[in-house]
Design an enzyme around this catalytic site. Structure first.
Site, PDB file in Angstrom:
ATOM      1  CE  LYS A  36      -3.712  -0.617   2.434  1.00 17.41           C
ATOM      2  NZ  LYS A  36      -4.353  -0.857   3.736  1.00 17.41           N
ATOM      3  NE  ARG A 105      -5.483   3.281   3.621  1.00 15.39           N
ATOM      4  CZ  ARG A 105      -5.440   3.405   2.294  1.00 15.39           C
ATOM      5  NH1 ARG A 105      -4.761   4.390   1.751  1.00 15.39           N
ATOM      6  NH2 ARG A 105      -6.069   2.543   1.527  1.00 15.39           N
ATOM      7  N   GLY A 114      -8.450  -7.353   4.002  1.00 14.80           N
ATOM      8  CA  GLY A 114      -9.339  -7.583   5.129  1.00 14.80           C
ATOM      9  C   GLY A 114      -8.657  -8.185   6.334  1.00 14.80           C
ATOM     10  CG  MET A 116      -3.111  -6.525   8.194  1.00 13.41           C
ATOM     11  SD  MET A 116      -2.428  -7.385   9.593  1.00 13.41           S
ATOM     12  CE  MET A 116      -1.148  -6.255   9.997  1.00 13.41           C
ATOM     13  NE  ARG A 373      -6.157  -4.679  -2.684  1.00 18.53           N
ATOM     14  CZ  ARG A 373      -6.697  -4.552  -1.493  1.00 18.53           C
ATOM     15  NH1 ARG A 373      -5.941  -4.432  -0.430  1.00 18.53           N
ATOM     16  NH2 ARG A 373      -7.992  -4.548  -1.348  1.00 18.53           N
ATOM     17  CG  HIS A 489     -14.015  -9.912   4.567  1.00 19.89           C
ATOM     18  ND1 HIS A 489     -14.302 -11.164   5.064  1.00 19.89           N
ATOM     19  CD2 HIS A 489     -12.743  -9.637   4.935  1.00 19.89           C
ATOM     20  CE1 HIS A 489     -13.250 -11.611   5.707  1.00 19.89           C
ATOM     21  NE2 HIS A 489     -12.288 -10.698   5.653  1.00 19.89           N
ATOM     22  NE  ARG A 598       2.699 -45.734  -6.409  1.00 23.18           N
ATOM     23  CZ  ARG A 598       1.984 -44.835  -7.065  1.00 23.18           C
ATOM     24  NH1 ARG A 598       1.097 -45.217  -7.973  1.00 23.18           N
ATOM     25  NH2 ARG A 598       2.146 -43.553  -6.820  1.00 23.18           N
ATOM     26  CD  GLU A 789      12.494 -46.927  -2.978  1.00 26.64           C
ATOM     27  OE1 GLU A 789      11.439 -46.373  -2.658  1.00 26.64           O
ATOM     28  OE2 GLU A 789      12.522 -47.917  -3.730  1.00 26.64           O
ATOM     29  CB  SER A 808      13.344 -43.046 -10.479  1.00 25.23           C
ATOM     30  OG  SER A 808      12.212 -42.264 -10.223  1.00 25.23           O
ATOM     31  N   GLY A 810      12.915 -42.005  -5.071  1.00 26.83           N
ATOM     32  CA  GLY A 810      11.653 -42.277  -4.393  1.00 26.83           C
ATOM     33  C   GLY A 810      11.698 -41.459  -3.115  1.00 26.83           C
ATOM     34  CB  THR A 811      11.450 -37.829  -2.557  1.00 28.77           C
ATOM     35  OG1 THR A 811      10.349 -37.685  -3.446  1.00 28.77           O
ATOM     36  CG2 THR A 811      12.732 -37.427  -3.232  1.00 28.77           C
ATOM     37  CG  ASN A 812       6.541 -40.531  -1.305  1.00 27.00           C
ATOM     38  OD1 ASN A 812       6.741 -39.327  -1.411  1.00 27.00           O
ATOM     39  ND2 ASN A 812       5.598 -41.162  -1.982  1.00 27.00           N
ATOM     40  CG  ASP A 813      10.120 -45.848   0.940  1.00 28.36           C
ATOM     41  OD1 ASP A 813       9.838 -46.065   2.141  1.00 28.36           O
ATOM     42  OD2 ASP A 813       9.587 -46.446  -0.006  1.00 28.36           O
ATOM     43  CB  CYS A 876       8.793 -41.580  -9.308  1.00 26.80           C
ATOM     44  SG  CYS A 876       9.629 -42.803  -8.298  1.00 26.80           S
ATOM     45  CE1 TYR A 896      11.279 -39.500 -14.223  1.00 31.56           C
ATOM     46  CE2 TYR A 896      13.259 -39.726 -15.571  1.00 31.56           C
ATOM     47  CZ  TYR A 896      12.363 -40.239 -14.648  1.00 31.56           C
ATOM     48  OH  TYR A 896      12.552 -41.493 -14.149  1.00 31.56           O
TER      49      TYR A 896
HETATM   50  P1  ADP Z   1      -7.547  -2.553   3.486  1.00 31.97           P
HETATM   51  O1  ADP Z   1      -6.134  -2.960   3.648  1.00 31.97           O
HETATM   52  O2  ADP Z   1      -8.466  -3.416   4.238  1.00 31.97           O
HETATM   53  O3  ADP Z   1      -7.911  -2.336   2.064  1.00 31.97           O
HETATM   54  P2  ADP Z   1      -7.428   0.316   3.791  1.00 31.97           P
HETATM   55  O4  ADP Z   1      -6.275   0.857   4.522  1.00 31.97           O
HETATM   56  O5  ADP Z   1      -7.388   0.411   2.329  1.00 31.97           O
HETATM   57  O6  ADP Z   1      -7.687  -1.163   4.256  1.00 31.97           O
HETATM   58  O7  ADP Z   1      -8.678   1.074   4.357  1.00 31.97           O
HETATM   59  C1  ADP Z   1      -9.976   0.628   4.199  1.00 31.97           C
HETATM   60  C2  ADP Z   1     -10.848   1.719   3.639  1.00 31.97           C
HETATM   61  O8  ADP Z   1     -10.787   2.891   4.412  1.00 31.97           O
HETATM   62  C3  ADP Z   1     -10.442   2.144   2.268  1.00 31.97           C
HETATM   63  O9  ADP Z   1     -11.077   1.355   1.328  1.00 31.97           O
HETATM   64  C4  ADP Z   1     -10.925   3.547   2.178  1.00 31.97           C
HETATM   65  O10 ADP Z   1     -12.228   3.559   1.680  1.00 31.97           O
HETATM   66  C5  ADP Z   1     -10.924   4.019   3.593  1.00 31.97           C
HETATM   67  N1  ADP Z   1      -9.809   4.941   3.815  1.00 31.97           N
HETATM   68  C6  ADP Z   1      -8.566   4.655   4.216  1.00 31.97           C
HETATM   69  N2  ADP Z   1      -7.807   5.758   4.283  1.00 31.97           N
HETATM   70  C7  ADP Z   1      -8.598   6.774   3.906  1.00 31.97           C
HETATM   71  C8  ADP Z   1      -8.394   8.180   3.743  1.00 31.97           C
HETATM   72  N3  ADP Z   1      -7.230   8.749   3.993  1.00 31.97           N
HETATM   73  N4  ADP Z   1      -9.428   8.920   3.342  1.00 31.97           N
HETATM   74  C9  ADP Z   1     -10.609   8.343   3.089  1.00 31.97           C
HETATM   75  N5  ADP Z   1     -10.872   7.055   3.211  1.00 31.97           N
HETATM   76  C10 ADP Z   1      -9.878   6.266   3.613  1.00 31.97           C
HETATM   77 MG    MG Z   2      -7.743  -0.973   0.996  1.00 34.65          MG
HETATM   78 MG    MG Z   3      -8.440  -3.440   6.399  1.00 30.88          MG
END
Ligand code: ADP
Ligand code: MG
Ligand code: MG
Length: 921
Positions: A36, A105, A114, A116, A373, A489, A598, A789, A808, A810-813, A876, A896
Site C-alpha cells: 500500500k 492504515r 481484510g 489488518m 494493488r 470481504h 506400481r 530411496e 529415480s 523415491g523421495t517418500n521413502d 517419482c 524429469y
Molecule cells: P484494506 O487494507 O483493508 O484495504 P485500507 O487501509 O485500504 O484497508 O482502508 C480501508 C478503507 O478505508 C479504504 O477502502 C478507504 O475507503 C478508507 N480509507 C482509508 N484511508 C482513507 C483516507 N485517507 N481517506 C478516506 N478514506 C480512507
Molecule cells: Mg484498501
Molecule cells: Mg483493512
C-alpha cells in the site's frame, strides 16, 4: 544518526534511494513500505491525486515486535511527518479552524485483504469536531464522523467490539423509527456520541483519549500488533507468507466521500476478477458514503460502468427506469469524474502491467485515489488475464508463465456441477468466486473449523463475513453470504483462497442465533443440512448436487499458457500411473511418459491376488511356479494396455514393492478365528488350515514392515517373482511392438541399498528380457535402473550408477528413512504439530526437505553423473508434483519429474517457472 523509519509519499522513493544507494525496484519498495505504501508513493510520483500520506516502514514493525516498543527515533519522525502533512494540506492536527484528520492504515509486503485494520477519522475530539462542523458547514456529518471514529478506535485499537456500538445505533434507529444510518437525526447522533464516550469510560475507567497524538500512537501500536493477530497468522499460514516480514503503517490525510451527493466512494477492478474478462471497469460505488460502506454490504452498491449496471439490473429483473433512478452507474451519475477515473485506471494497469484493484473516494466532486494493488483473482481469471495481456502486447510469454500460480492449475480439473443433474434452487446471489461446493450448512466460523477438523465438509453461511471469519472460511468447501457485493470481504477472501463463494444472496435471511437461514419462499435450512453452492453462476441448491469434471480440452487459455511453459522448461514431466486409464489421463494433461507404474496395484485383480497369496503360502517349488504362472497373463495384459496408450513414450515399471504380508489376512483377526475354532471346533480341517496360515503370517510378520522384506529384498528372497514380472513386461512390450507400437520399456528395481542387490537382480532380469526378445523374435530398447530411496544408496551412488542406466528418486521413502520416522505415523501423529511449532517449515512429505533429504539427492546426482555421464535421473515421489520441490529438482539438474496425472499440468508450469526464476538469478 538514527535510522529513517518514516517516509513521505511525495518523496519517499527518492529518500529511500539515498539510504540504499540505488534506485529501489518495486519489490524493494514493497518490502520496506508494504504494498500500500509503495503504491501511494508510486502514484503520487506519477501525478495521480493521492491524499498526502506518510509511511512507517516494515523494519520499524519488525523492531517493535522484537522489543515491544517503538524503535528509537521513530515517534519523533512520525511527529515530523505530521508537520509535513499539515504544511501540505494547510490543516492542523488536533486543532481548528481547519483540523487535519488522518487514517491509520496497515499494509504488508503482499496485500492481505481484510486481514489488518484501518482506523479512519483519527484526530477528532470535541474541539476538532466543532471545527470540522464549521469548516464543512455540516454538523450532522461531523457527529457522524466522530461516532465512526469512536467505534473504530474502540474496536481496532482497544479491542472493544464494534458490535456494542452498533447495537446502540440500531436502538437509536428503532427509537427514531428510521431504517438507514443517514436518516438518523442530528439530535440522535449527538446523544449517541455521548453514549459512546460513556461506554468507553465505563469499560476502561478513563475517558476516550482526546489527545490526537495519543490516538495516533495507540493506533500505530495496534496496527503493529495486528500483524500477530490470530486471523493474520491464519491467513499467512494459508498463503505461505513469512511471519517475519511485518507490516508498514500508513498515516494518510482523510478525504470524505460522505459530504453529500457530490461525494462518493468506491472500489474497482480493471478486469473481472472472477473470469478475467476485459469488457469494462469492474467495480462498485456509493454516493455519500465513507470508507468501507461499499464493501460492508449495508447499502446496495452501484456499478461503475453503464454496461455493467444494465447487465446487473437485467439479471435482477430491475427495470431501466428504476435502475436509472435508484442505481445509476458512476458513468451516468458523474460522467466527468468517471472519465478521469477510467484514465487513471488504465494508467495504473499499464504501469503495473497487471490487473489492478483500486480504491477511490470523491470528495465534493474531486477524485482521490486511496489505493492500488495487483488484484486478487481466481485461478481461471489469472490464466485468462495473463494470456490476454500477452495478446495485448503488454507482457511477454515468460512473464505470463510467471503470473499464474502453478498449484492453482489443478483447480481447472476440479469438478463443476453437472448441468443435467437434478437440483432444487433455493437462493441466488453473486457469482463471487467460481467453483462447486457441497457441504453441511454452518453458521459460525468457529464451528465450521471444528466440523472440518472432525472430517466434515461444510459450507459457511453468514449474513456477511468479517476478518475473524477467515479461519472458518478457509476450513469450508464454500462460502455463502446474504449481504455484500462481488468486492465484499467474503468475495475477496474466497477468490484469494480459490474457494467457491456466492455473495449477496439477498433473498435469504440468515439467523446466526437460530443457526438457520430462510429462503424467499419461507423455507428453512438448518445447521447440518447439506447445501450446494455454484460459485460460477451464483446459485444455491438444497442437498448435494452431482458434479462433473470440466473438459480439459476446452481450457484454451490454459492450454496456450502450458504450451509456452513447455517451450521454456528444461525438466521433463512424466506421470505416476499404474494402468491404462490413468496413463490416458496423464497423456491428455501433457505427460511425456510414465515415471512410475506400481505393479502391485495390478494385484488388486482378484485372480492375481489369490495367486500372490498362493505363491507366498505354497511350500513346494512346483506350487510356487504354478502360482507365478497364473499371475503372468494378468500382469501382461495390464502392461500391454499401458504400452498401447503410451505409444512412443517411456514406461517405467517398478517391480513389486510392498511387504508380502500385506496380501495375507490380518494377524489379529486370524488369531481370533483360531482361538474360536480351538474352543468350538477342535480337530476340524478349518482349524488346521487356519493354524497353518497363522504360522505363515507370524513368520512373515514384521515389527516395521516399511523397513522389512520389501522391494528388491522380496525380489531376491522370493525366487521367480521378479522374473515373472519382467517376463510379463517384456512379453507385453514385444507383442505390442509387433503391432506397430513404439515401446520404451524401462525396469526399475526398488529399495536398493547395496550395489550387490542391484547387480544380482539386474543380471537376472536382463537375462529374462533377452530371452523374451529372442522368443518373440523382436528387439525392444530396454533400460534397467533403480530407485534411490534408501539413504545408503544415495551415499554409494557412484557405485550404483555404474550398474544402472537410470535413477529415480523415491523421495517418500527417502524422506522417512532420512528423518527416521515412518510417514503414516508421523503425518497422523506429530508432523502437523512440528510444522505448527515451527520445528519444520513444511510437511517434508509434501515439500522436499532441501537441507537434509535434498542434500542427499544433490550429492547423489553429482556422484552418479561423474561415474556414469549418460545416466538419466528423475524423481517419482509425491514431491514431483509440488511446485517448490520442482524448483529444487530443476536446480539439482534432474532430467524429469514424475507425479500423479492431475498434477502433470502443475508440474509443466512449475518446471517452466523454475527455469525462468533460476535463470534470472
Ligand atoms: P484494506 O487494507 O483493508 O484495504 P485500507 O487501509 O485500504 O484497508 O482502508 C480501508 C478503507 O478505508 C479504504 O477502502 C478507504 O475507503 C478508507 N480509507 C482509508 N484511508 C482513507 C483516507 N485517507 N481517506 C478516506 N478514506 C480512507
Ligand atoms: Mg484498501
Ligand atoms: Mg483493512
Amino acid at each position: 544518526m538514527t535510522k529513517k523509519w518514516v517516509y513521505l509519499a511525495h518523496n519517499g522513493k527518492a529518500a529511500y534511494e539515498e539510504v540504499i544507494g540505488h534506485e529501489p525496484t518495486l519489490d524493494e519498495m514493497k518490502a520496506i513500505f508494504g504494498g500500500k505504501g509503495a503504491g501511494l508513493m508510486t502514484m503520487t510520483a506519477a501525478g495521480i491525486p493521492v491524499p498526502p500520506a506518510s509511511t512507517i516502514t516494515t523494519e520499524a514493525c519488525v523492531e517493535y515486535m522484537r522489543t515491544d516498543e517503538f524503535p528509537e527515533g521513530m515517534w519523533e519522525q512520525v511527529l515530523d511527518s505530521v508537520k509535513v502533512l499539515e504544511e501540505q494540506t494547510g490543516k492542523t492536527f488536533g486543532k481548528g479552524p481547519n483540523p487535519l484528520l488522518v487514517s491509520v492504515r496497515s499494509g504488508g509486503r503482499l496485500s492481505m485483504p481484510g486481514m489488518m485494520d484501518t482506523v479512519l477519522n483519527l484526530g477528532l475530539n470535541d474541539e476538532t469536531r466543532v471545527a470540522l462542523a464549521e469548516r464543512t458547514g455540516d454538523e450532522w456529518f461531523s457527529y457522524d464522523a466522530y461516532r465512526r471514529f469512536i467505534t473504530m478506535f474502540s474496536d481496532i485499537v482497544m479491542d472493544y467490539s464494534r458490535e456494542h456500538f452498533e447495537a446502540e445505533l440500531e436502538k437509536l434507529k428503532e427509537e427514531e423509527g428510521v431504517e438507514l444510518d443517514p436518516e438518523v437525526s442530528l439530535e440522535g447522533l449527538k446523544k449517541l456520541v455521548g453514549i459512546y464516550k460513556q461506554m468507553y469510560q465505563e469499560k476502561f475507567g478513563e475517558p476516550f483519549p482526546s489527545d490526537p497524538y495519543q490516538q495516533l500512537r495507540l493506533s500505530i501500536r495496534a496496527v503493529f500488533d495486528s500483524w500477530n493477530g490470530e486471523r493474520a497468522i491464519a491467513y499467512r499460514e494459508h498463503e505461505g507468507i513469512p511471519h517475519t516480514w511485518g507490516t508498514a503503517v500508513n498515516v494518510q490525510t482523510m478525504v470524505f466521500g460522505n459530504l453529500g451527493d457530490n461525494s462518493a466512494t468506491g472500489v474497482c477492478f480493471t478486469r473481472d476478477p472472477s473470469t478475467g474478462a476485459h469488457e469494462y471497469l469492474y467495480g462498485e460505488w456509493l454516493p455519500n458514503a465513507q470508507g468501507e460502506d461499499v464493501v460492508a454490504g449495508i447499502r446496495t452498491p452501484r456499478k461503475i460502468s453503464l454496461q455493467a449496471s444494465r447487465e446487473w439490473a437485467e439479471s435482477r429483473g430491475i427495470s431501466e427506469e428504476v435502475r436509472q433512478e435508484k442505481y445509476p452507474s458512476l458513468e451516468e451519475a458523474m460522467p466527468k469524474t468517471y472519465q478521469e477515473f477510467s484514465e487513471i485506471a488504465a494508467k495504473l494497469e499499464a504501469y503495473y502491467d497487471d490487473m489492478q484493484d483500486i480504491e477511490f473516494t470523491i470528495e465534493e466532486g474531486k477524485l482521490w485515489i486511496l489505493q492500488t494493488r495487483t488484484g486478487k483473482r481466481t485461478a481461471h481469471a489469472s490464466v485468462k488475464i495473463a494470456v490476454d495481456l500477452v495478446d495485448e502486447g503488454v507482457i511477454d510469454e515468460e512473464t505470463a508463465v510467471m503470473r499464474v500460480e502453478a498449484r492453482y492449475v489443478e483447480l481447472f480439473l476440479r469438478p463443476s456441477f453437472d448441468p443435467k443433474a437434478e437440483r432444487e434452487l433455493i437462493a441466488e446471489g453473486l457469482n463471487a468466486s467460481p467453483g462447486a461446493g457441497v457441504g453441511k450448512a454452518v453458521f459460525d466460523a468457529k464451528r465450521a473449523k471444528e466440523m472440518q477438523e472432525a472430517g466434515e465438509d461444510v459450507i459457511l453461511v453468514r449474513p456477511e463475513t468479517a476478518p475473524d471469519d477467515v479461519p472458518g472460511m478457509l476450513a469450508s468447501k464454500g462460502v455463502l453470504t446474504q449481504k455484500g457485493g462481488s468486492t465484499s470481504h467474503a468475495a475477496v477472501v474466497a477468490r484469494g483462497a480459490n474457494l467457491p463463494c456466492v455473495a449477496g444472496a439477498e433473498g435469504i435471511t440468515v439467523d446466526t442465533n437460530k443457526r438457520q437461514f430462510t429462503t424467499t419462499e419461507g423455507e428453512v435450512v438448518k445447521e447440518g443440512e447439506v447445501i450446494s453452492i455454484d460459485g460460477f453462476i451464483g446459485e444455491v441448491y438444497r442437498g448435494a448436487v452431482e458434479t462433473i469434471e470440466t473438459v480439459w480440452e476446452e481450457q484454451t487459455d490454459l492450454l496456450r499458457l502450458l504450451g509456452w511453459a513447455d517451450k521454456i522448461r528444461r525438466l521433463g514431466v512424466r506421470a505416476n500411473a499404474d494402468q491404462a486409464d490413468g496413463a490416458e489421463m496423464a497423456n491428455r494433461f501433457g505427460s511425456e511418459g510414465i515415471g512410475l507404474a506400481r505393479t502391485e496395484h495390478m494385484f488388486f485383480h482378484p485372480v492375481a491376488r489369490e495367486a500372490v497369496v498362493r505363491m507366498i503360502v505354497t511350500e513346494t517349488k512346483e506350487g510356487r511356479e504354478k502360482a507365478l504362472e497364473d499371475m503372468l497373463p494378468i500382469q501382461e495384459e495390464d502392461f500391454e494396455a499401458l504400452f498401447e496408450v503410451m505409444d512412443g513414450k517411456p514406461v517405467i515399471m517398478r517391480l513389486i514393492d510392498p511387504p508380502m504380508h500385506e496380501f495375507l489376512p490380518a494377524k489379529d483377526e486370524l488369531l481370533e478365528e483360531v482361538t474360536r475354532l480351538r474352543c468350538e471346533n477342535p480337530g476340524s480341517e478349518e482349524l488346521v488350515e487356519k493354524e497353518k496360515m497363522l504360522e505363515i503370517v507370524n513368520r512373515l510378520w514384521e515389527t516395521n514392515p516399511m523397513m522389512g522384506l520389501r522391494g528388491c529384498r522380496a525380489g531376491i528372497m522370493y525366487e521367480g517373482l521378479t522374473e515373472m514380472q519382467t517376463r510379463a513386461y517384456f512379453q507385453a512390450a514385444c507383442r505390442v511392438a509387433k503391432r506397430g507400437i513404439d515401446v520404451h520399456p524401462e525396469v526399475m528395481i526398488p529399495l536398493v541399498g547395496h550395489v550387490n542387490e542391484l547387480t544380482l537382480e539386474s543380471e537376472k532380469l536382463k537375462e529374462v528380457a533377452a530371452q523374451v526378445m529372442e522368443e518373440e523374435g523382436v528387439e525392444v530398447p530396454a533400460m534397467f535402473g533403480t530407485m534411490i530411496e534408501v539413504p545408503r544408496a544415495a551415499l554409494v551412488a557412484a557405485e550404483i550408477a555404474k550398474e544402472a542406466e537410470f535413477f529415480s528418486f523415491g523421495t517418500n521413502d527417502l524422506t522417512q528413512m532420512t528423518f527416521g520416522f515412518s510417514r503414516d505415523d508421523a503425518q497422523g501423529k506429530f508432523l502437523m504439530q512440528y510444522v505448527d511449532m515451527g520445528i519444520l517449515p513444511d510437511d517434508p512429505f509434501q515439500t522436499i526437505d532441501e537441507e537434509g533429504v535434498g542434500k542427499l539427492v544433490a550429492m547423489c546426482v553429482e556422484d552418479a553423473r561423474k561415474a556414469n555421464p549418460d545416466i538419466e535421473v528423475g524423481i517419482c515421489g509425491e514431491h514431483g508434483g509440488d511446485p517448490k520441490s520442482i524448483d529444487f529438482c530443476h536446480r539439482v539438474g534432474l532430467d524429469y519429474v514424475s507425479c500423479s496425472p492431475p498434477r502433470v499440468p502443475v508440474a509443466r508450469l512449475a518446471a517452466a517457472q523454475a527455469e525462468i526464476r533460476n535463470r534470472e538469478k
